[in-house]
Design a protein around this motif. Structure first.
Motif, PDB file in Angstrom:
ATOM      1  N   UNK A  36      17.860 -31.398  37.727  1.00 47.78           N
ATOM      2  CA  UNK A  36      18.126 -29.955  38.100  1.00 47.78           C
ATOM      3  C   UNK A  36      16.523 -29.539  38.041  1.00 47.78           C
ATOM      4  N   UNK A  37      15.579 -30.368  37.560  1.00 44.29           N
ATOM      5  CA  UNK A  37      14.330 -29.915  37.638  1.00 44.29           C
ATOM      6  C   UNK A  37      13.688 -30.284  38.862  1.00 44.29           C
ATOM      7  N   UNK A  38      12.210 -29.910  39.099  1.00 35.52           N
ATOM      8  CA  UNK A  38      11.146 -30.519  40.123  1.00 35.52           C
ATOM      9  C   UNK A  38       9.983 -30.615  39.390  1.00 35.52           C
ATOM     10  N   UNK A  39       9.110 -31.211  39.686  1.00 40.97           N
ATOM     11  CA  UNK A  39       7.718 -31.145  39.293  1.00 40.97           C
ATOM     12  C   UNK A  39       7.447 -30.023  38.685  1.00 40.97           C
ATOM     13  N   UNK A  40       7.485 -28.798  39.618  1.00 40.52           N
ATOM     14  CA  UNK A  40       6.935 -27.665  39.350  1.00 40.52           C
ATOM     15  C   UNK A  40       7.702 -26.938  38.354  1.00 40.52           C
ATOM     16  N   UNK A  41       8.895 -27.118  37.714  1.00 37.97           N
ATOM     17  CA  UNK A  41       9.707 -26.565  36.800  1.00 37.97           C
ATOM     18  C   UNK A  41       9.802 -27.536  35.507  1.00 37.97           C
ATOM     19  N   UNK A  42       9.048 -28.661  35.493  1.00 37.54           N
ATOM     20  CA  UNK A  42       9.113 -29.554  34.347  1.00 37.54           C
ATOM     21  C   UNK A  42       8.299 -29.303  33.250  1.00 37.54           C
ATOM     22  N   UNK A  49       1.892 -33.950  29.165  1.00 37.09           N
ATOM     23  CA  UNK A  49       0.695 -34.048  30.051  1.00 37.09           C
ATOM     24  C   UNK A  49      -0.413 -33.421  29.338  1.00 37.09           C
ATOM     25  N   UNK A  50      -0.252 -32.203  28.989  1.00 41.97           N
ATOM     26  CA  UNK A  50      -1.435 -31.281  28.304  1.00 41.97           C
ATOM     27  C   UNK A  50      -1.837 -32.031  26.924  1.00 41.97           C
ATOM     28  N   UNK A  51      -0.750 -32.272  26.136  1.00 37.80           N
ATOM     29  CA  UNK A  51      -0.929 -32.889  24.698  1.00 37.80           C
ATOM     30  C   UNK A  51      -1.898 -34.033  24.985  1.00 37.80           C
ATOM     31  N   UNK A  52      -1.491 -35.063  25.799  1.00 42.27           N
ATOM     32  CA  UNK A  52      -2.061 -36.423  26.261  1.00 42.27           C
ATOM     33  C   UNK A  52      -3.481 -36.158  26.394  1.00 42.27           C
ATOM     34  N   UNK A  53      -3.749 -35.343  27.463  1.00 43.14           N
ATOM     35  CA  UNK A  53      -5.273 -34.897  28.112  1.00 43.14           C
ATOM     36  C   UNK A  53      -6.062 -34.285  26.934  1.00 43.14           C
ATOM     37  N   UNK A  54      -5.452 -33.469  25.969  1.00 41.87           N
ATOM     38  CA  UNK A  54      -6.192 -32.876  24.981  1.00 41.87           C
ATOM     39  C   UNK A  54      -6.616 -33.961  24.065  1.00 41.87           C
ATOM     40  N   UNK A  55      -5.809 -34.843  23.948  1.00 42.67           N
ATOM     41  CA  UNK A  55      -6.239 -35.846  22.828  1.00 42.67           C
ATOM     42  C   UNK A  55      -7.003 -37.037  23.507  1.00 42.67           C
ATOM     43  N   UNK A  56      -7.447 -37.088  24.839  1.00 44.99           N
ATOM     44  CA  UNK A  56      -8.486 -37.819  25.409  1.00 44.99           C
ATOM     45  C   UNK A  56      -7.718 -38.841  26.170  1.00 44.99           C
ATOM     46  N   UNK A  57      -6.174 -38.944  26.346  1.00 43.41           N
ATOM     47  CA  UNK A  57      -5.647 -39.805  27.109  1.00 43.41           C
ATOM     48  C   UNK A  57      -5.632 -39.570  28.389  1.00 43.41           C
ATOM     49  N   UNK A  58      -5.117 -40.464  29.396  1.00 45.58           N
ATOM     50  CA  UNK A  58      -5.026 -40.156  30.649  1.00 45.58           C
ATOM     51  C   UNK A  58      -3.829 -40.171  31.086  1.00 45.58           C
ATOM     52  N   UNK A  59      -3.120 -39.413  31.994  1.00 43.76           N
ATOM     53  CA  UNK A  59      -1.642 -39.582  32.612  1.00 43.76           C
ATOM     54  C   UNK A  59      -2.085 -40.249  33.846  1.00 43.76           C
ATOM     55  N   UNK A  60      -1.670 -41.634  33.825  1.00 48.76           N
ATOM     56  CA  UNK A  60      -1.704 -42.586  35.128  1.00 48.76           C
ATOM     57  C   UNK A  60      -0.850 -42.498  36.061  1.00 48.76           C
ATOM     58  N   UNK A  61       0.482 -41.901  35.623  1.00 49.52           N
ATOM     59  CA  UNK A  61       1.504 -41.905  36.476  1.00 49.52           C
ATOM     60  C   UNK A  61       2.453 -40.554  35.960  1.00 49.52           C
ATOM     61  N   UNK A  62       2.741 -39.864  37.012  1.00 52.71           N
ATOM     62  CA  UNK A  62       3.713 -38.560  36.394  1.00 52.71           C
ATOM     63  C   UNK A  62       4.745 -38.455  37.504  1.00 52.71           C
ATOM     64  N   UNK A  63       5.906 -38.583  37.138  1.00 53.99           N
ATOM     65  CA  UNK A  63       7.294 -38.951  38.003  1.00 53.99           C
ATOM     66  C   UNK A  63       8.458 -38.283  37.487  1.00 53.99           C
ATOM     67  N   UNK A  64       9.195 -37.714  38.560  1.00 50.66           N
ATOM     68  CA  UNK A  64      10.543 -37.167  38.230  1.00 50.66           C
ATOM     69  C   UNK A  64      11.554 -37.884  38.695  1.00 50.66           C
ATOM     70  N   UNK A  65      12.419 -38.353  37.997  1.00 51.80           N
ATOM     71  CA  UNK A  65      13.459 -39.390  38.726  1.00 51.80           C
ATOM     72  C   UNK A  65      15.089 -38.831  38.378  1.00 51.80           C
ATOM     73  N   UNK A  66      15.922 -38.993  39.045  1.00 49.96           N
ATOM     74  CA  UNK A  66      17.179 -38.552  38.567  1.00 49.96           C
ATOM     75  C   UNK A  66      17.799 -39.455  37.452  1.00 49.96           C
TER      76      UNK A  66
END
Length: 179
Positions: A36-42, A49-66
């Motif tokens: 039911x979600x899209x990347x816009x409503x995820x 992602x926000x917590x990872x980046x605030x901790x100095x990590x990188x989001x290398x891949x971000x995907x939404x799958x069924x």
């Protein structure tokens, strides 16, 4: 003898040293399972992602799958080959509904499972959501040299797992995995 036993203080020091030496920045894949979600409503993926980046990590891949065993397995096979990805965090598909296939699918590919992750997650969830904590499952382990964490779909559950369990140990776990 006495010399052989590690004192509690020394043990705490060695854990602190391990943490200090541990990988500063990990490349993480954030995978949301949803029909039911899209990347816009995820909102859950956004929170992770926000917590990872605030901790100095990188989001290398971000995907939404069924919510699909086949698609999830294919995605994991693909991520296993990605050198820039050291850890995978999934959100969604952990409940009791027929479409909730994340836990069973991921458990089927694990090399090692960390049962303490789900136990601690349940313990931390109980004060927030009481007996409903048992309706959602979490999972952690390793596959093909990478860490994987499967979190429920709610942003609150994701934030709880990230702040309390994943982020405090991520660098340390990756260091242990690298041997």
């Amino acid at each position: 003898g006495k010399e052989g036993r590690m004192t509690r203080k020394k043990l705490e020091d060695s854990v602190a040293e391990h943490r200090a030496k541990s990988a500063g920045s990990a490349g993480v894949a954030v995978i949301t399972l949803s029909m039911s979600r899209s990347l816009d409503t995820d909102r859950s993926g956004d929170a992770i992602q926000k917590l990872l980046e605030e901790s100095g990590h990188r989001v290398a891949v971000r995907k939404l799958i069924p919510d699909s065993r086949t698609v999830l397995r294919a995605t994991l096979r693909e991520l296993a080959r990605e050198e820039k990805v050291q850890a995978v965090i999934t959100t969604g598909g952990t409940g009791l509904a027929p479409l909730d296939v994340t836990i069973e699918t991921v458990r089927g590919v694990l090399d090692k499972e960390l049962p303490g992750f789900n136990a601690l997650f349940m313990m931390l969830s109980y004060p927030q959501v009481k007996s409903a904590a048992m309706l959602s499952r979490a999972l952690a382990g390793t596959f093909k040299g990478k860490l994987i964490f499967c979190l429920p779909g709610s942003p609150r559950a994701c934030t709880l797992a990230m702040e309390s369990l994943i982020l405090p140990e991520l660098g340390h776990m990756l260091m242990l995995l690298e041997g």
